[in-house]
Design a protein around this motif. Structure first.
Motif, PDB file in Angstrom:
ATOM      1  N   GLY A 167       0.653  -1.178  -0.109  1.00  0.00           N
ATOM      2  CA  GLY A 167       0.022  -0.047   0.229  1.00  0.00           C
ATOM      3  C   GLY A 167       0.795   1.452   0.120  1.00  0.00           C
ATOM      4  O   GLY A 167       0.610   2.190  -0.722  1.00  0.00           O
ATOM      5  N   LEU A 168       1.841   1.158   0.926  1.00  0.00           N
ATOM      6  CA  LEU A 168       2.566   2.358   0.590  1.00  0.00           C
ATOM      7  C   LEU A 168       3.515   2.657  -0.541  1.00  0.00           C
ATOM      8  O   LEU A 168       3.663   3.828  -0.903  1.00  0.00           O
ATOM      9  CB  LEU A 168       3.899   2.077   1.725  1.00  0.00           C
ATOM     10  CG  LEU A 168       4.911   3.449   2.124  1.00  0.00           C
ATOM     11  CD1 LEU A 168       4.017   4.500   2.680  1.00  0.00           C
ATOM     12  CD2 LEU A 168       5.924   2.947   3.210  1.00  0.00           C
ATOM     13  N   TYR A 169       3.925   1.388  -1.135  1.00  0.00           N
ATOM     14  CA  TYR A 169       4.595   1.599  -2.559  1.00  0.00           C
ATOM     15  C   TYR A 169       3.649   2.212  -3.545  1.00  0.00           C
ATOM     16  O   TYR A 169       4.029   2.970  -4.498  1.00  0.00           O
ATOM     17  CB  TYR A 169       5.293   0.406  -3.070  1.00  0.00           C
ATOM     18  CG  TYR A 169       6.374  -0.287  -1.942  1.00  0.00           C
ATOM     19  CD1 TYR A 169       7.340   0.866  -1.397  1.00  0.00           C
ATOM     20  CD2 TYR A 169       6.579  -1.404  -1.519  1.00  0.00           C
ATOM     21  CE1 TYR A 169       8.421   0.570  -0.588  1.00  0.00           C
ATOM     22  CE2 TYR A 169       7.776  -1.880  -0.740  1.00  0.00           C
ATOM     23  CZ  TYR A 169       8.434  -0.904  -0.415  1.00  0.00           C
ATOM     24  OH  TYR A 169       9.669  -1.181   0.453  1.00  0.00           O
ATOM     25  N   SER A 170       2.467   1.801  -3.437  1.00  0.00           N
ATOM     26  CA  SER A 170       1.481   1.948  -4.427  1.00  0.00           C
ATOM     27  C   SER A 170       1.112   3.549  -4.039  1.00  0.00           C
ATOM     28  O   SER A 170       0.729   4.366  -5.202  1.00  0.00           O
ATOM     29  CB  SER A 170      -0.032   1.272  -4.203  1.00  0.00           C
ATOM     30  OG  SER A 170       0.294  -0.211  -4.424  1.00  0.00           O
ATOM     31  N   ALA A 171       0.980   3.827  -3.047  1.00  0.00           N
ATOM     32  CA  ALA A 171       0.748   5.329  -2.656  1.00  0.00           C
ATOM     33  C   ALA A 171       1.818   6.465  -3.296  1.00  0.00           C
ATOM     34  O   ALA A 171       1.525   7.387  -3.723  1.00  0.00           O
ATOM     35  CB  ALA A 171       0.542   5.432  -1.387  1.00  0.00           C
ATOM     36  N   ILE A 172       3.053   5.986  -3.060  1.00  0.00           N
ATOM     37  CA  ILE A 172       4.163   6.795  -3.680  1.00  0.00           C
ATOM     38  C   ILE A 172       4.290   6.651  -5.249  1.00  0.00           C
ATOM     39  O   ILE A 172       4.383   7.886  -5.579  1.00  0.00           O
ATOM     40  CB  ILE A 172       5.575   6.034  -3.086  1.00  0.00           C
ATOM     41  CG1 ILE A 172       5.662   6.227  -1.517  1.00  0.00           C
ATOM     42  CG2 ILE A 172       6.916   6.691  -3.830  1.00  0.00           C
ATOM     43  CD1 ILE A 172       6.736   5.545  -0.906  1.00  0.00           C
ATOM     44  N   LEU A 173       3.823   5.569  -5.740  1.00  0.00           N
ATOM     45  CA  LEU A 173       3.739   5.481  -7.251  1.00  0.00           C
ATOM     46  C   LEU A 173       2.660   6.546  -7.787  1.00  0.00           C
ATOM     47  O   LEU A 173       2.654   7.090  -8.770  1.00  0.00           O
ATOM     48  CB  LEU A 173       3.631   4.174  -7.826  1.00  0.00           C
ATOM     49  CG  LEU A 173       4.876   2.964  -7.617  1.00  0.00           C
ATOM     50  CD1 LEU A 173       4.303   1.691  -8.017  1.00  0.00           C
ATOM     51  CD2 LEU A 173       5.912   3.757  -8.577  1.00  0.00           C
ATOM     52  N   GLY A 174       1.503   6.326  -6.860  1.00  0.00           N
ATOM     53  CA  GLY A 174       0.560   7.022  -7.409  1.00  0.00           C
ATOM     54  C   GLY A 174       0.593   8.534  -7.159  1.00  0.00           C
ATOM     55  O   GLY A 174       0.402   9.385  -8.234  1.00  0.00           O
ATOM     56  N   LEU A 175       1.371   9.069  -6.192  1.00  0.00           N
ATOM     57  CA  LEU A 175       1.594  10.451  -6.169  1.00  0.00           C
ATOM     58  C   LEU A 175       2.794  10.953  -7.029  1.00  0.00           C
ATOM     59  O   LEU A 175       2.706  12.146  -7.734  1.00  0.00           O
ATOM     60  CB  LEU A 175       2.529  10.624  -4.617  1.00  0.00           C
ATOM     61  CG  LEU A 175       1.619  10.965  -3.585  1.00  0.00           C
ATOM     62  CD1 LEU A 175       2.266  11.104  -2.315  1.00  0.00           C
ATOM     63  CD2 LEU A 175       0.869  12.082  -3.595  1.00  0.00           C
ATOM     64  N   LEU A 176       3.758  10.195  -7.490  1.00  0.00           N
ATOM     65  CA  LEU A 176       4.735  10.517  -8.631  1.00  0.00           C
ATOM     66  C   LEU A 176       4.143  10.498  -9.780  1.00  0.00           C
ATOM     67  O   LEU A 176       4.263  11.494 -10.701  1.00  0.00           O
ATOM     68  CB  LEU A 176       5.901   9.202  -8.799  1.00  0.00           C
ATOM     69  CG  LEU A 176       6.914   9.139  -7.721  1.00  0.00           C
ATOM     70  CD1 LEU A 176       7.788   7.960  -7.809  1.00  0.00           C
ATOM     71  CD2 LEU A 176       7.737  10.420  -7.536  1.00  0.00           C
ATOM     72  N   GLY A 177       2.755   9.445 -10.036  1.00  0.00           N
ATOM     73  CA  GLY A 177       2.145   9.704 -11.183  1.00  0.00           C
ATOM     74  C   GLY A 177       1.409  10.973 -11.227  1.00  0.00           C
ATOM     75  O   GLY A 177       1.345  11.540 -12.425  1.00  0.00           O
ATOM     76  N   ILE A 178       0.913  11.542 -10.352  1.00  0.00           N
ATOM     77  CA  ILE A 178       0.255  12.811 -10.287  1.00  0.00           C
ATOM     78  C   ILE A 178       1.191  13.868 -10.516  1.00  0.00           C
ATOM     79  O   ILE A 178       0.729  15.013 -11.290  1.00  0.00           O
ATOM     80  CB  ILE A 178      -0.699  12.881  -8.924  1.00  0.00           C
ATOM     81  CG1 ILE A 178      -1.672  11.892  -8.830  1.00  0.00           C
ATOM     82  CG2 ILE A 178      -1.287  14.495  -8.727  1.00  0.00           C
ATOM     83  CD1 ILE A 178      -2.463  11.939  -7.450  1.00  0.00           C
ATOM     84  N   LEU A 179       2.445  13.637  -9.831  1.00  0.00           N
ATOM     85  CA  LEU A 179       3.257  14.912 -10.030  1.00  0.00           C
ATOM     86  C   LEU A 179       3.736  14.934 -11.700  1.00  0.00           C
ATOM     87  O   LEU A 179       4.000  16.077 -12.328  1.00  0.00           O
ATOM     88  CB  LEU A 179       4.509  14.713  -9.212  1.00  0.00           C
ATOM     89  CG  LEU A 179       4.133  14.842  -7.848  1.00  0.00           C
ATOM     90  CD1 LEU A 179       5.723  14.592  -7.045  1.00  0.00           C
ATOM     91  CD2 LEU A 179       3.883  16.703  -7.702  1.00  0.00           C
TER      92      LEU A 179
END
Length: 185
Positions: A167-179
């Motif tokens: 979940g933590l890695y998915s959240a980080i990847l999601g934030l990177l995608g948004i940025l």
């Protein structure tokens, strides 16, 4: 034990009065409540050298609730821990840090033994003895135990479930995608 005086000896109250040898000591009383201390408890963690291996769930429960089972001197495991059984005092264990996701215990074992921790056995916990990973055994149906070698050691239980990490890695990847998408627009 908190006992409401108005419920005295009612069927739904804990029957502390039926226990022998003054096991429960009155520590506070007012006009509505009595507070009792159970004097017959054992440590949250301790070392033990005696164990039984029982795989059947019903048989485990039957064993730990039987009159011939001393839970201060013996534990029930579901798999062989790879140590010789020993009788008597095998050493001391003291909890030095207790947090919801991290428990640290200082151990001084007289021989190779099992460290019992009266915390729930649950997937996601890892254990380390002196910083090295070790297996956690399900003990007494619902608790944890680890093998500790002879001598002084530090044992650590860490809650680190795979689901949280994913979940933590998915959240980080999601934030990177948004940025990244934000910068492209």
């Amino acid at each position: 034990i908190v006992h409401k005086l108005a419920d005295d000896h009612a069927g739904w109250t804990f029957p502390y009065w039926t226990y022998p040898n003054n096991q429960f000591k009155l520590i506070y009383k007012d006009n509505m409540y009595e507070f009792y201390e159970n004097k017959n408890t054992f440590s949250h963690s301790f070392l033990v050298g005696k164990y039984r291996v029982i795989k059947d769930q019903k048989q485990i429960l039957k064993t730990i609730f039987s009159n011939d089972f001393d839970s201060r001197q013996e534990i029930v495991l579901e798999e062989v821990p790879g140590i010789n059984k020993t009788e008597g005092d095998v050493g001391d264990a003291k909890i030095t840090n207790y947090q919801p996701n991290n428990v640290e215990i200082s151990v001084d074992a007289k021989s190779k033994a099992l460290l019992f921790l009266a915390d729930s056995y649950y997937p996601g916990w890892i254990a380390k003895v002196d910083g090295k990973d070790t297996s956690i055994y399900r003990a007494d149906y619902a608790f944890r135990a680890v093998v500790v070698p002879k001598g002084k050691h530090n044992v650590e239980f860490i809650y680190s479930p795979l689901s949280f990490q994913l979940g933590l890695y998915s959240a980080i990847l999601g934030l990177l995608g948004i940025l990244i998408l934000g910068f492209k627009n």
